[in-house]
Scaffold this motif. Structure first.
Motif, mmCIF file in Angstrom:
data_model
loop_
_atom_site.group_PDB
_atom_site.id
_atom_site.type_symbol
_atom_site.label_atom_id
_atom_site.label_comp_id
_atom_site.label_asym_id
_atom_site.label_seq_id
_atom_site.Cartn_x
_atom_site.Cartn_y
_atom_site.Cartn_z
ATOM 1 N N PHE A 147 65.669 23.404 30.833
ATOM 2 C CA PHE A 147 66.110 22.083 31.288
ATOM 3 C C PHE A 147 67.288 21.582 30.473
ATOM 4 N N PHE A 148 67.170 21.612 29.148
ATOM 5 C CA PHE A 148 68.232 21.051 28.310
ATOM 6 C C PHE A 148 69.481 21.926 28.286
ATOM 7 N N ILE A 149 69.317 23.238 28.317
ATOM 8 C CA ILE A 149 70.487 24.115 28.333
ATOM 9 C C ILE A 149 71.256 23.959 29.641
ATOM 10 N N PHE A 150 70.552 23.972 30.758
ATOM 11 C CA PHE A 150 71.247 23.955 32.050
ATOM 12 C C PHE A 150 71.771 22.568 32.405
ATOM 13 N N ARG A 151 71.305 21.536 31.743
ATOM 14 C CA ARG A 151 71.954 20.235 31.895
ATOM 15 C C ARG A 151 73.388 20.272 31.385
ATOM 16 N N VAL B 121 58.060 51.286 25.572
ATOM 17 C CA VAL B 121 59.267 50.569 25.131
ATOM 18 C C VAL B 121 58.904 49.229 24.507
ATOM 19 N N PHE B 122 57.917 48.559 25.071
ATOM 20 C CA PHE B 122 57.420 47.287 24.528
ATOM 21 C C PHE B 122 55.911 47.249 24.696
ATOM 22 N N ASP B 123 55.261 46.443 23.868
ATOM 23 C CA ASP B 123 53.793 46.412 23.878
ATOM 24 C C ASP B 123 53.216 45.591 25.022
ATOM 25 N N TYR B 124 53.960 44.571 25.475
ATOM 26 C CA TYR B 124 53.441 43.649 26.486
ATOM 27 C C TYR B 124 54.536 43.311 27.489
ATOM 28 N N THR B 125 54.145 43.020 28.726
ATOM 29 C CA THR B 125 55.109 42.495 29.692
ATOM 30 C C THR B 125 55.326 41.002 29.490
ATOM 31 N N ARG B 126 54.556 40.409 28.589
ATOM 32 C CA ARG B 126 54.800 39.026 28.180
ATOM 33 C C ARG B 126 55.999 39.052 27.222
ATOM 34 N N ASN B 127 57.206 39.064 27.827
ATOM 35 C CA ASN B 127 58.421 39.194 27.027
ATOM 36 C C ASN B 127 59.599 38.540 27.744
ATOM 37 N N GLY B 128 60.788 38.767 27.234
ATOM 38 C CA GLY B 128 61.972 38.129 27.794
ATOM 39 C C GLY B 128 62.416 38.680 29.124
ATOM 40 N N LEU B 129 61.929 39.856 29.496
ATOM 41 C CA LEU B 129 62.324 40.452 30.771
ATOM 42 C C LEU B 129 61.514 39.903 31.940
ATOM 43 N N PHE B 130 60.220 39.730 31.748
ATOM 44 C CA PHE B 130 59.332 39.406 32.867
ATOM 45 C C PHE B 130 58.688 38.028 32.785
ATOM 46 N N TYR B 131 58.517 37.509 31.574
ATOM 47 C CA TYR B 131 57.773 36.263 31.382
ATOM 48 C C TYR B 131 58.689 35.051 31.309
ATOM 49 N N ALA B 132 59.704 35.125 30.468
ATOM 50 C CA ALA B 132 60.539 33.953 30.198
ATOM 51 C C ALA B 132 61.388 33.478 31.382
ATOM 52 N N PRO B 133 61.998 34.379 32.188
ATOM 53 C CA PRO B 133 62.959 33.908 33.196
ATOM 54 C C PRO B 133 62.414 32.887 34.186
ATOM 55 N N ILE B 134 61.162 33.026 34.647
ATOM 56 C CA ILE B 134 60.672 32.093 35.663
ATOM 57 C C ILE B 134 60.599 30.672 35.115
ATOM 58 N N PHE B 135 60.139 30.513 33.880
ATOM 59 C CA PHE B 135 60.003 29.164 33.327
ATOM 60 C C PHE B 135 61.366 28.589 32.933
ATOM 61 N N LEU B 136 62.254 29.421 32.447
ATOM 62 C CA LEU B 136 63.620 28.963 32.174
ATOM 63 C C LEU B 136 64.312 28.549 33.475
ATOM 64 N N THR B 137 64.074 29.307 34.536
ATOM 65 C CA THR B 137 64.692 28.996 35.826
ATOM 66 C C THR B 137 64.133 27.700 36.407
ATOM 67 N N ILE B 138 62.829 27.480 36.275
ATOM 68 C CA ILE B 138 62.252 26.222 36.756
ATOM 69 C C ILE B 138 62.819 25.048 35.964
ATOM 70 N N GLY B 139 63.013 25.244 34.653
ATOM 71 C CA GLY B 139 63.671 24.216 33.854
ATOM 72 C C GLY B 139 65.097 23.963 34.323
ATOM 73 N N ALA B 140 65.810 25.041 34.666
ATOM 74 C CA ALA B 140 67.168 24.901 35.195
ATOM 75 C C ALA B 140 67.159 24.159 36.529
ATOM 76 N N TRP B 141 66.190 24.480 37.369
ATOM 77 C CA TRP B 141 66.044 23.791 38.665
ATOM 78 C C TRP B 141 65.841 22.294 38.449
ATOM 79 N N ALA B 142 64.980 21.948 37.495
ATOM 80 C CA ALA B 142 64.733 20.536 37.206
ATOM 81 C C ALA B 142 65.998 19.840 36.699
#
Length: 347
Positions: free
Chosen positions: A57-61, A186-207
């Motif tokens: 939200f704050f970055i995309f503002r 390659v990584f231990d979890y899919t809870r990472n910057g490739l699969f987890y973070a983008p959706i919430f960052l994008t929703i923040g950008a949408w807001a």
């Protein structure tokens, strides 16, 4: 025209930081395993989505689709985040030594994997996830409409879900299971910057780019409570079925974080620059607080109070974490020119 009031988001992020502490200290464990599962394994999973969403939200503002301006904003934020990550890595080297991180299994590859994806200590995964996730989200922003961004980020999240809480589904398909096993090399979890973070960052950008919804605070609170309740049902059923490989990612975490975010925008509360920075350092420092509380309890023969009693242990870790964070922010303020932006200003 009055400036928008985002103080509610500061309090929301502070509460989210304490939820992260709860996730790592299991406050109700000595009272009820079921209650602790509800809090530590389910309700706390809303914390990191809040962090990502408010950052988006704050970055995309500040982004305007002007290449030069956007590049400067992104570069400045990522450099500050990389600096914080480097400090955190160095800060936890002594604990890495104590826990045997640099054992026979330690290699150059494992170090690179941890720095890029998993974090060199159990909570530090968030910072490389933020760096990678924000980079991906900005790239999508430059090339896609907001709706296409949401669709692409949603697809990435689905891929992540199947490697996390819904992994049991993947195990039934041999070919897909092998694909995920390749990912986990390659990584231990899919809870990472490739699969987890983008959706919430994008929703923040949408807001940030859309007009705020006209729902009342009560409506946002009710929708948040309903979504959170559905997330609890979702998580409970998945755990009962033995589906999760890890349990960080849930479908209903998305609407729960969304409605909580918009509800927090409506809170009429006070905040300050220093308070805003506390939550960053609570997140960074709380594992050290856990070690200090345990060490002090053992030295003072107070293990029954501050170790065996999980709720008092959680409370003590919160107090120590907040105290350490307050001191850190104060020391940084002394050494920082007053006209320079803070490390994590409003993000």
């Amino acid at each position: 025209m009055s400036r928008p009031n985002f103080n509610g988001l500061d309090w929301l992020k502070f509460a989210a930081a304490l939820l992260v502490v709860a996730n790592h200290t299991s406050p109700f464990l000595s009272y009820s395993a079921a209650a602790d599962f509800l809090l530590s394994n389910l309700l706390t999973r809303i914390a990191v989505p809040v962090f990502f969403m408010t950052t988006g939200f704050f970055i995309f503002r500040r982004l305007t689709r002007d290449p030069l301006t956007d590049r400067q904003v992104l570069r400045g934020y990522l450099l500050k985040t990389c600096k914080l990550y480097a400090i955190a890595i160095l800060l936890y080297v002594p604990l890495n030594l104590y826990t045997g991180y640099f054992s026979d299994s330690f290699t150059a590859y494992s170090l690179i994997k941890d720095i890029v994806f998993d974090g060199t200590f159990y909570h530090l995964w968030y910072l490389p996830a933020l760096i990678a996730g924000l980079s991906i989200t900005v790239i999508m922003y430059r090339r896609m409409s907001m709706k296409a961004m949401l669709a692409a980020a949603g697809f990435l999240y689905i891929v992540g879900l199947l490697g996390d809480s819904y992994f049991g589904i993947v195990q039934e398909a041999e070919g897909i299971a092998r694909l995920y096993e390749g990912m986990f090399a390659v990584f231990d979890y899919t809870r990472n910057g490739l699969f987890y973070a983008p959706i919430f960052l994008t929703i923040g950008a949408w807001a940030a780019k859309q007009k705020p919804p006209t729902r009342t605070p009560f409506a946002n609170a009710a929708l948040f409570a309903g979504s959170l309740g559905m997330m609890v049902v979702e998580g409970t059923l998945l755990h009962a079925a033995g589906a999760p490989r890890h349990d960080s990612m849930y479908v209903f975490a998305i609407p729960a974080a969304y409605f909580l975010f918009h509800w927090a925008l409506q809170w009429k509360v006070r905040s300050s620059k220093r308070f805003r920075e506390w939550r960053v350092w609570i997140y960074i420092l709380h594992p050290i607080a856990i070690v200090l509380v345990r060490g002090a309890a053992e030295a003072l023969k107070l293990e029954r109070l501050f170790i065996a009693n999980s709720l008092l242990h959680f409370a003590a870790v919160c107090v120590v974490s907040i105290g350490m964070s307050s001191i850190t922010v104060r020391l940084l303020a002394i050494n920082r020119n007053s006209d320079r932006p803070s490390l994590f200003h409003r993000a």
